[in-house]
Design an enzyme around this catalytic site. Structure first.
Site, PDB file in Angstrom:
ATOM      1  CB  VAL A   1      11.855  -6.123   4.212  1.00 39.80           C
ATOM      2  CG1 VAL A   1      11.927  -6.376   5.708  1.00 39.80           C
ATOM      3  CG2 VAL A   1      11.534  -7.414   3.465  1.00 39.80           C
ATOM      4  CB  ALA A   2      11.574  -2.656   7.653  1.00 38.60           C
TER       5      ALA A   2
ATOM      6  CG  ASP B   1      -0.812  -0.285   7.859  1.00 43.68           C
ATOM      7  OD1 ASP B   1      -1.611   0.652   8.027  1.00 43.68           O
ATOM      8  OD2 ASP B   1       0.424  -0.144   7.866  1.00 43.68           O
TER       9      ASP B   1
ATOM     10  CB  ALA C   1       1.353  -2.213   4.734  1.00 44.28           C
ATOM     11  N   GLY C   2       4.250  -4.449   4.010  1.00 44.55           N
ATOM     12  CA  GLY C   2       4.516  -5.806   3.536  1.00 44.55           C
ATOM     13  C   GLY C   2       4.171  -6.855   4.589  1.00 44.55           C
ATOM     14  N   GLY C   3       4.515  -6.593   5.833  1.00 42.86           N
ATOM     15  CA  GLY C   3       4.200  -7.531   6.914  1.00 42.86           C
ATOM     16  C   GLY C   3       2.696  -7.677   7.087  1.00 42.86           C
ATOM     17  CB  SER C   4      -0.029  -5.164   7.086  1.00 37.47           C
ATOM     18  OG  SER C   4       0.541  -4.447   8.150  1.00 37.47           O
TER      19      SER C   4
ATOM     20  CE  LYS D   1       0.784   1.313   4.463  1.00 34.24           C
ATOM     21  NZ  LYS D   1       1.614   2.457   4.796  1.00 34.24           N
TER      22      LYS D   1
HETATM   23  O1  C5P Z   1      -0.603  -1.410  14.367  1.00 34.31           O
HETATM   24  P1  C5P Z   1       0.798  -1.775  14.102  1.00 34.31           P
HETATM   25  O2  C5P Z   1       1.255  -2.985  14.898  1.00 34.31           O
HETATM   26  O3  C5P Z   1       1.141  -1.882  12.667  1.00 34.31           O
HETATM   27  O4  C5P Z   1       1.679  -0.572  14.647  1.00 34.31           O
HETATM   28  C1  C5P Z   1       3.075  -0.658  14.813  1.00 34.31           C
HETATM   29  C2  C5P Z   1       3.538   0.487  15.702  1.00 34.31           C
HETATM   30  O5  C5P Z   1       3.379   1.724  15.008  1.00 34.31           O
HETATM   31  C3  C5P Z   1       2.739   0.644  16.974  1.00 34.31           C
HETATM   32  O6  C5P Z   1       3.279  -0.134  18.005  1.00 34.31           O
HETATM   33  C4  C5P Z   1       2.897   2.121  17.251  1.00 34.31           C
HETATM   34  O7  C5P Z   1       4.157   2.399  17.830  1.00 34.31           O
HETATM   35  C5  C5P Z   1       2.901   2.730  15.872  1.00 34.31           C
HETATM   36  N1  C5P Z   1       1.569   3.181  15.415  1.00 34.31           N
HETATM   37  C6  C5P Z   1       0.992   4.292  16.010  1.00 34.31           C
HETATM   38  N2  C5P Z   1      -0.231   4.723  15.599  1.00 34.31           N
HETATM   39  C7  C5P Z   1      -0.882   4.092  14.599  1.00 34.31           C
HETATM   40  C8  C5P Z   1      -0.318   2.974  13.972  1.00 34.31           C
HETATM   41  C9  C5P Z   1       0.914   2.535  14.408  1.00 34.31           C
HETATM   42  O8  C5P Z   1       1.575   4.897  16.918  1.00 34.31           O
HETATM   43  N3  C5P Z   1      -2.068   4.542  14.189  1.00 34.31           N
END
Ligand code: C5P
Length: 327
Positions: free
Chosen positions: A122-123, A163, A127-130, A33
């Site tokens: 990657v990273a 994501d 949103a590859g992991g998602s 994405k």
């Molecule tokens: O939801 P996800 O596990 O992908 O988020 C990874 C990290 O990104 C969260 O632990 C947080 O530190 C940060 N994050 C955030 N606010 C969001 C999405 C992600 O602070 N809306």
């Protein structure tokens, strides 16, 4: 059957397919994405940031194959140029989390061999992991013959990561909450991008932390995506991508650039090469360049590649996680 034969059969079954229902190899494809708009508010009580975002699914894919095996396993390989050496295969991998979440939801054991072929940087903020997590949900749902209702699958996805629901839905979506509440937006146009990954990834939590440091007085309400939503809803089949270029917005970009100042040069290089606009993708460090059309994307990619940058060309919107083979 003698006790010995039964033992042999049971050993064989343990290595191979578990039942007729599970005697299938399922491959599901999930897309990367780009956030066309990423509005971020001040952190909430739970530490997450409220988002107002417009997601676009683009044609860089991870393919997730699940095989009927009694034991659970996870393997990650590159589908091309993507470097997968930093990808964990333990239970911190979102694909592993997804497999466990679906198993727990249905009160069953986590089984099956999961093989991920990564074409998404990657990273990188794409949103590859998602995507992998979403693909695992769809693939295991089929392998285990669960027929999980869509609403349940979306709720499980939301628990796995912000994501992941969009990776299920694909296309163009309006994300709110912490990004996990997704409303599909009908868009028939296609947009062309040059994608430039970085050799080294950025940690999403680190970028959000830097965002908080840079914006101590950020309002709770995230920057609104209303203007872009309005443009998308009025867009014809082939709207002027130059208009979209003027609406691209990423609140996390200053934080990503602060952590990776070298990306400023890359963004300039892309627009000098003819891109309409350059943008850090999500939390970065992948940079994406909106181009007028496919030909322009090829020309920009050629210039950036000539300057020694790794490039990929992608278009979107494309579909969310979907079955591509079922043998
Ligand atoms: O939801 P996800 O596990 O992908 O988020 C990874 C990290 O990104 C969260 O632990 C947080 O530190 C940060 N994050 C955030 N606010 C969001 C999405 C992600 O602070 N809306």
């Amino acid at each position: 059957m003698t006790r010995e034969e039964a033992g042999r059969l049971s050993r064989l079954l343990r290595q191979g397919p578990i039942s007729d229902f599970e005697a299938r190899v399922v491959t599901v494809r999930a897309a990367a994405k780009i956030n066309l708009h990423l509005g971020v508010g001040a952190p909430r009580g739970d530490g997450f940031h409220p988002l107002d975002t417009i997601y676009l699914a683009v044609s860089l894919y991870d393919d997730v194959t699940v095989l009927p095996r009694r034991a659970y396993s996870l393997l990650v390989e590159s589908a091309g140029t993507v470097d997968v050496t930093s990808v964990p295969v333990d239970d911190s991998n979102l694909a592993a989390v997804a497999a466990k979440a679906l198993a727990v939801f249905h009160g069953r054991r986590r089984t099956g061999g999961i093989e991920i072929a990564k074409g998404i940087p990657v990273a990188g903020g794409m949103a590859g992991g998602s995507a992998d997590a979403a693909a695992v949900l769809v693939a295991l749902d089929r392998l285990w013959d669960l027929q999980t209702p869509d609403d349940d699958l979306l709720a499980i996805a939301a628990e796995i990561g912000s994501d992941v629901p969009f990776a299920l839905v694909g296309g163009v979506g309006h994300g709110s909450g912490r990004g996990e509440q997704v409303e599909a937006l009908p868009v028939s146009a296609t947009f062309w991008w040059v994608v430039v990954p970085s050799a080294e990834g950025l940690s999403t939590p680190a970028v959000y932390r830097r965002f908080d440091e840079l914006h101590p007085d950020q309002p709770a309400e995230p920057t609104s995506s209303r203007a872009l939503r309005g443009w998308l809803s009025g867009a014809a089949d082939q709207p002027d991508p130059g208009e979209l270029a003027a609406l691209l917005h990423n609140d996390l970009q200053p934080a990503a650039l602060d952590l990776r100042p070298d990306l400023e040069d890359l963004l300039r290089l892309g627009t000098d090469a003819g891109a309409l606009q350059g943008l850090v993708s999500g939390s970065g460090p992948t940079c994406v360049f909106l181009c007028a059309d496919r030909g322009a994307a090829e020309a920009v990619a050629g210039e950036l590649s000539g300057a020694g940058r790794p490039v990929m060309i992608a278009h979107g919107p494309v579909a969310g996680a979907h079955l591509v083979s079922y043998d």
